[in-house]
Design an enzyme around this catalytic site. Structure first.
Site, PDB file in Angstrom:
ATOM      1  N   ASP A  48       0.850  -1.192   0.000  1.00  0.00           N
ATOM      2  CA  ASP A  48       0.000   0.000   0.000  1.00  0.00           C
ATOM      3  C   ASP A  48       0.883   1.238   0.000  1.00  0.00           C
ATOM      4  O   ASP A  48       1.123   1.823   1.054  1.00  0.00           O
ATOM      5  CB  ASP A  48      -0.914  -0.030   1.230  1.00  0.00           C
ATOM      6  CG  ASP A  48      -1.959   1.059   1.253  1.00  0.00           C
ATOM      7  OD1 ASP A  48      -2.205   1.660   0.186  1.00  0.00           O
ATOM      8  OD2 ASP A  48      -2.515   1.317   2.323  1.00  0.00           O
TER       9      ASP A  48
ATOM     10  N   GLU B  96      -2.966   8.669   1.870  1.00  0.00           N
ATOM     11  CA  GLU B  96      -3.212   8.135   3.216  1.00  0.00           C
ATOM     12  C   GLU B  96      -3.800   9.178   4.175  1.00  0.00           C
ATOM     13  O   GLU B  96      -4.239   8.832   5.275  1.00  0.00           O
ATOM     14  CB  GLU B  96      -1.919   7.566   3.804  1.00  0.00           C
ATOM     15  CG  GLU B  96      -1.350   6.374   3.050  1.00  0.00           C
ATOM     16  CD  GLU B  96      -2.200   5.116   3.159  1.00  0.00           C
ATOM     17  OE1 GLU B  96      -3.268   5.161   3.813  1.00  0.00           O
ATOM     18  OE2 GLU B  96      -1.798   4.087   2.591  1.00  0.00           O
TER      19      GLU B  96
END
Length: 429
Positions: A152, A187
């Site tokens: 990620d 994020e």
């Protein structure tokens, strides 16, 4: 006209078996040999790139690290022949927790000879703090590659770079434009790049988002939207024992507000609102003058967030203590991604490509988890938006177990390359 006669009963099972065999042969075509062979050769170069990307710490608030990884990504895209820019954010959508500085984005455009517009997106930032890399450096162990941010979403960045490289090696330029955007703030809900993603995606025929495909490589056509509600109450302090009547108890008013807004979820349509954080008061013997609360909201449709915000604003007009002041701010941190017919068609074609490899490909058409930048891409486009094009993996946001599966590299390179080629040449309509 001669009459046809049914086959004898003892031949029917044999005929059925032959028919199924023929059907299976037609359904499972062989992979395109040159694409598949080059995808296999591209695995090691991709792992080399992935090692380099993981070795650069790039937390969402680590501007130095984000600038470094942006330079690395931009350099590779320039070598591949793209018109490349490292962009700094100027259009920032400030959320409650948006830091003062936002990381860059890398934007590249490859011009071809066709007319289809295709966009590939991924993000360069991670959730990790600077200094944590030493506890999980890049390493390969068996059939997995480990490292901070590897799943990620550094695998997504690497996969885009080497899909473009594979197209170059195939001398394929039948697309109109191939646009790449990798941002440095996903994020933290993409405050600096959400509007850019929406703008660039608005006229694309297809947007492929390279977040990981989970442990089983599932493509996603829908994701949950994420919202936040911030409730603020202003009262008046006073001595809690000697003169409580001289105060306005912000805690009482906050409690009233939260209780009257506790049943606004509609699980049957995927709308959820849960109050999760509250704060009030400074001392036991002081009537609290201020109180705050936060709620987490989820929705499957953009319109549900609009309706929820209106309901919340209406609710706060009903106060327990008329002299208190109540305010509510609602943020759409990430809109939901809603599947459209074009996305269904593109994903279905992806299934047929995987069948060429003798593999099955899962497609989730209903939201099952949190949101991604694919939702910003879908806000104004009529084209397909497909999420989960990245490698299979596990352990995102984990400081000791984040990995990608090596056996997903070749299939994913093959899938992305074939999707771009077949869309560009009209085989995928």
């Amino acid at each position: 006209m001669p009459r046809s006669h049914p086959a004898p009963s003892f031949l029917r099972p044999l005929i059925a078996s032959l028919w199924l065999t023929c059907a299976a042969t037609v359904a499972h075509a062989e992979p395109v040999a040159d694409v598949h062979a080059l995808a296999q050769k591209e695995q090691q170069p991709l792992l080399d790139t992935l090692r380099d990307l993981v070795s650069i710490e790039s937390g969402s608030q680590d501007i130095e690290g984000l600038n470094q990884i942006a330079e690395r990504v931009a350099g590779q895209l320039k070598q591949l022949g793209g018109a490349v820019e490292i962009l700094q954010p100027t259009d920032i959508y400030r959320l409650d927790d948006t830091p003062e500085k936002i990381g860059p984005a890398v934007h590249a455009v490859f011009k071809g000879t066709g007319n289809k517009k295709i966009m590939l997106i991924a993000h360069m930032d991670t959730v990790y703090l600077k200094g944590m890399l030493k506890d999980q450096p890049f390493r390969i162990d068996g059939d997995k590659a480990y490292g901070l941010g590897i799943a990620d979403d550094k695998q997504g960045v690497a996969l885009i770079l080497h899909t473009v490289a594979l197209l170059q090696k195939l001398n394929f330029r039948d697309y109109g434009t191939l646009t790449v955007l990798t941002n440095g703030d996903e994020e933290i809900s993409s405050p600096g790049w959400r509007n850019t993603i929406t703008r660039l995606a608005s006229d694309q025929d297809v947007v492929f988002s390279f977040e990981g495909g989970g442990t089983d490589g599932t493509l996603r056509l829908a994701t949950s939207g994420i919202g936040s509600a911030y409730l603020t109450v202003q009262g008046k302090s006073s001595h809690a024992g000697a003169r409580p009547e001289g105060g306005i108890n912000a805690l009482y008013e906050l409690s009233h507000q939260v209780l009257q807004m506790k049943d606004l979820s509609k699980p049957e349509q995927g709308l959820k609102l849960n109050w999760t954080v509250s704060k009030s008061g400074t001392n036991r013997n002081v009537i609290p003058a201020d109180a705050t609360a936060q709620a987490d909201a989820r929705a499957l449709k953009v319109s549900d967030f609009d309706e929820l915000e209106k309901t919340l604003q209406d609710k706060i007009k009903n106060r327990l203590l008329p002299d208190s002041k109540v305010a509510l701010k609602f943020e759409v941190r990430r809109p939901p991604l809603e599947a459209n017919e074009t996305s269904h068609r593109v994903a279905a074609y992806g299934k047929s490509i995987y069948q060429e490899l003798g593999m099955s490909l899962k497609v989730d058409e209903k939201a099952t988890g949190g949101g991604t930048d694919a939702a910003f891409a879908a806000l104004k486009t009529k084209g397909a938006v497909v999420e989960g094009m990245g490698l299979s993996g596990f352990g995102a946001h984990s400081n000791d177990a984040e990995y990608v599966q090596l056996n997903s590299i070749v299939p994913r390179l093959y899938l992305a390359t074939r999707m771009i080629m077949d869309l560009s040449t009209g085989k995928l309509k």
